[in-house]
Write a protein that holds these residues in place. Structure first.
Motif, PDB file in Angstrom:
ATOM      1  N   ARG A   1       0.851  -1.189   0.000  1.00 15.39           N
ATOM      2  CA  ARG A   1       0.000   0.000   0.000  1.00 15.39           C
ATOM      3  C   ARG A   1       0.890   1.244   0.000  1.00 15.39           C
ATOM      4  N   VAL A   2       0.762   2.048  -1.067  1.00 15.09           N
ATOM      5  CA  VAL A   2       1.616   3.229  -1.242  1.00 15.09           C
ATOM      6  C   VAL A   2       0.741   4.464  -1.377  1.00 15.09           C
ATOM      7  N   ALA A   3       0.986   5.472  -0.555  1.00 12.65           N
ATOM      8  CA  ALA A   3       0.278   6.760  -0.631  1.00 12.65           C
ATOM      9  C   ALA A   3       1.217   7.796  -1.236  1.00 12.65           C
ATOM     10  N   VAL A   4       0.733   8.546  -2.235  1.00 15.70           N
ATOM     11  CA  VAL A   4       1.576   9.495  -2.957  1.00 15.70           C
ATOM     12  C   VAL A   4       0.926  10.875  -2.967  1.00 15.70           C
ATOM     13  N   GLY A   5       1.631  11.892  -2.466  1.00 13.16           N
ATOM     14  CA  GLY A   5       1.175  13.280  -2.532  1.00 13.16           C
ATOM     15  C   GLY A   5       2.283  14.116  -3.169  1.00 13.16           C
ATOM     16  N   TYR A   6       2.051  15.275  -3.688  1.00 15.66           N
ATOM     17  CA  TYR A   6       0.858  16.101  -3.537  1.00 15.66           C
ATOM     18  C   TYR A   6       0.626  16.833  -4.853  1.00 15.66           C
ATOM     19  N   GLY A   7      -0.640  16.897  -5.271  1.00 16.07           N
ATOM     20  CA  GLY A   7      -0.987  17.708  -6.424  1.00 16.07           C
ATOM     21  C   GLY A   7      -0.921  16.974  -7.743  1.00 16.07           C
ATOM     22  N   GLY A   8      -1.053  17.721  -8.823  1.00 12.29           N
ATOM     23  CA  GLY A   8      -1.030  17.171 -10.168  1.00 12.29           C
ATOM     24  C   GLY A   8      -1.472  18.222 -11.165  1.00 12.29           C
TER      25      GLY A   8
ATOM     26  N   ALA B   1       3.266  13.503  -8.420  1.00 12.14           N
ATOM     27  CA  ALA B   1       2.445  12.550  -7.683  1.00 12.14           C
ATOM     28  C   ALA B   1       1.627  11.636  -8.596  1.00 12.14           C
ATOM     29  N   PRO B   2       0.857  12.152  -9.573  1.00 12.54           N
ATOM     30  CA  PRO B   2       0.105  11.242 -10.450  1.00 12.54           C
ATOM     31  C   PRO B   2       0.998  10.306 -11.258  1.00 12.54           C
ATOM     32  N   VAL B   3       2.147  10.815 -11.712  1.00 12.91           N
ATOM     33  CA  VAL B   3       3.054   9.978 -12.507  1.00 12.91           C
ATOM     34  C   VAL B   3       3.618   8.842 -11.648  1.00 12.91           C
ATOM     35  N   MET B   4       4.040   9.173 -10.418  1.00 11.71           N
ATOM     36  CA  MET B   4       4.567   8.140  -9.531  1.00 11.71           C
ATOM     37  C   MET B   4       3.462   7.162  -9.128  1.00 11.71           C
ATOM     38  N   ALA B   5       2.272   7.683  -8.867  1.00  7.60           N
ATOM     39  CA  ALA B   5       1.147   6.813  -8.487  1.00  7.60           C
ATOM     40  C   ALA B   5       0.844   5.808  -9.587  1.00  7.60           C
ATOM     41  N   ALA B   6       0.829   6.273 -10.824  1.00  2.00           N
ATOM     42  CA  ALA B   6       0.551   5.385 -11.958  1.00  2.00           C
ATOM     43  C   ALA B   6       1.609   4.297 -12.071  1.00  2.00           C
TER      44      ALA B   6
ATOM     45  N   VAL C   1      -5.519   7.835 -14.420  1.00  2.00           N
ATOM     46  CA  VAL C   1      -4.601   6.920 -13.733  1.00  2.00           C
ATOM     47  C   VAL C   1      -5.218   5.529 -13.694  1.00  2.00           C
ATOM     48  N   PRO C   2      -4.414   4.468 -13.471  1.00  2.00           N
ATOM     49  CA  PRO C   2      -4.955   3.105 -13.432  1.00  2.00           C
ATOM     50  C   PRO C   2      -6.002   2.911 -12.339  1.00  2.00           C
ATOM     51  N   GLU C   3      -6.803   1.848 -12.490  1.00  2.00           N
ATOM     52  CA  GLU C   3      -7.893   1.589 -11.555  1.00  2.00           C
ATOM     53  C   GLU C   3      -7.401   1.334 -10.139  1.00  2.00           C
TER      54      GLU C   3
END
Length: 477
Positions: free
Chosen positions: A57-64, A142-147, A168-170
């Motif tokens: 479980r990975v939480a990624v902040g902040y913004g986009g 953040a969105p790029v790392m989350a994806a 971003v992916p599901e």
């Protein structure tokens, strides 16, 4: 032709042959490196997800934001080119934009700047939309790392604008403010050997500009903090703080936001590892605030060859280094990593204050990946992590899932010194075992070559993808 002329032509001929040999590197050598990197990457393939072993479980902040990609010269070249390189912390007009772009362009260095003139930025966006090959992609660290984390099999919480959920992916759950439309960041890319305004660049890179007012304030911070309590992450990733750099905050507003971020980091359980992804900073005061309110509370950091010497300079001398060698030697990078580890890692954890020693440092350069970890920490699988980061660099920059050695070359030396100190040990490059790992006291060091992409699709987002991919084998432990 005189003897001097014949000697000159002979020298030119030899140089041409040497260049041809360099650029036509043996395919079997590159194939051997690729196979070895793939083998090392497979050592930590994501396990099957079960009830007994859930996804990390990975939480990624902040913004986009939404990134608008365009060729730099399609937007900046007005046909006059009467500026000289000069640095500006933020940009007020077109002339300052051209000067600052040229300042980093001549060094082949990436940079990001805020434009205070909203009308000028709108004009530039309109120009970019008309440029050949212009395209939009979801952006922001953040969105790029989350994806990337999601593609690597992780369950992800993203603190961003709600619009990011469409891109971003599901596996990614998005929390944050509801905005009518996302901010646009303009990604001005250029290829290696591009010429402009009497200057040429030696490598492909990008210059990013924006007129963003939401991301500098970390607008997703509060919503993200509430969601973190339920999500209970194995890892929290802090990114996007460079948006604060030279932004015109009201007096005291920026330290207040960073203090709220610090409180969010301190509130995490000790088993939740915290990673901070660095970026390009030029504001000395902001870096000072970050060294007080952010870096003492993280376990891991990721950065590139420009950001590492900047951080080292702040830690040792209290000032920033605007540009550094775009193609540094391994020995120099390792020495700088040791300096950073000594400054941020040689401290004891303090549960009361939430302070943590830095136990992992990942530096990604064009030519190689370097990962330094403390041996008594949770960070294992460094060899596999370095290999995966290296392969991700090629895949992302070339825009492909498969590594094609016909579109790759090695620019890392055939051997490297482990330090710039006289008499330091040299490590030979072995194509069949390209990832070199060794121990130094309480630390483990790993260096992996990059199969550098020769047909660049994009450079933006490279560091975010590389850092995320390198973290995954070490989260799996």
């Amino acid at each position: 032709m005189g003897s001097g002329g014949r000697l000159q032509w002979a020298a030119v001929s030899v140089a041409v042959v040497l260049l041809a040999v360099w650029y036509r590197q043996p395919a079997d050598r590159l194939d051997a490196v690729l196979e070895s990197l793939l083998r090392a990457e497979r050592l930590t393939a994501a396990p099957e997800i079960t009830a007994d072993r859930p996804a990390p479980r990975v939480a990624v902040g902040y913004g986009g934001c939404m990134d608008l990609f365009a060729r730099a010269l399609s937007v900046l070249d007005d046909g006059q080119c009467q500026v000289r390189p000069a640095h500006h912390g933020f940009l007020k007009d077109r002339r300052q934009l051209q000067q600052t772009f040229l300042y980093f362009f001549q060094h082949g260095a990436a940079a990001e700047r805020y434009i205070s003139d909203g009308s000028l930025f709108a004009e530039l966006v309109a120009l970019a939309r008309k440029a050949p090959d212009a395209r939009y992609e979801v952006g922001g660290n953040a969105p790029v790392m989350a994806a990337r984390f999601a593609r690597e099999g992780c369950s992800v919480l993203l603190g961003s604008g709600r619009y990011a959920g469409q891109h971003v992916p599901e596996r990614v759950e998005v929390v944050g403010p509801q905005t009518p439309q996302p901010d646009i960041h303009l990604i001005l890319e250029y290829a290696a050997n591009t010429h402009w305004c009497r200057q040429a660049t030696t490598r492909a890179n990008r210059f990013i500009i924006h007129s963003d007012v939401a991301n500098p304030t970390l607008s997703a911070l509060e919503d993200f903090g509430e969601a973190l309590k339920k999500f209970d992450p194995d890892m929290l990733v802090v990114s996007g703080l460079q948006m604060m750099d030279n932004f015109p905050f009201k007096e005291g507003a920026r330290p207040q936001r960073l203090e709220l971020l610090r409180q969010q980091l301190v509130s995490q359980q000790s088993r939740t590892k915290i990673h901070f992804e660095m970026a390009s900073f030029t504001d000395t005061q902001l870096l000072t605030e970050m060294l007080e309110l952010v870096t003492p509370y993280v376990d891991s950091m990721g950065m590139n060859e420009q950001e590492l010497p900047n951080l080292q300079s702040m830690l040792l001398y209290g000032n920033v280094s605007l540009v550094s060698d775009a193609n540094p030697r391994v020995a120099g990078v390792l020495d700088q990593m040791r300096d950073v580890m000594r400054a941020l890692g040689d401290v004891e954890p303090d549960a009361g204050s939430g302070r943590r020693p830095l136990t992992r440092l990942h530096v990604h350069t064009l030519a190689f990946q370097a990962i330094m970890t403390r041996r008594d920490s949770i960070w294992k699988n460094s060899m596999s992590a370095a290999a995966r980061a290296s392969l991700t660099a090629h895949r992302h920059i070339c825009g492909t899932k498969q590594v094609d050695t016909r579109k790759a070359r090695l620019i890392m030396d055939d051997s490297f010194s482990v330090s710039s100190e006289p008499g330091s040990r040299r490590v030979p490059f072995d194509p069949s075992r390209p990832v070199s790992c060794w121990t130094e006291g309480q630390y483990e060091m790993c260096v992996a070559p990059v199969l550098v992409c020769t047909e660049v699709y994009q450079t933006a987002g490279g560091g975010d993808n590389i850092s995320s991919a390198g973290l995954v084998p070490q989260i799996l432990g």
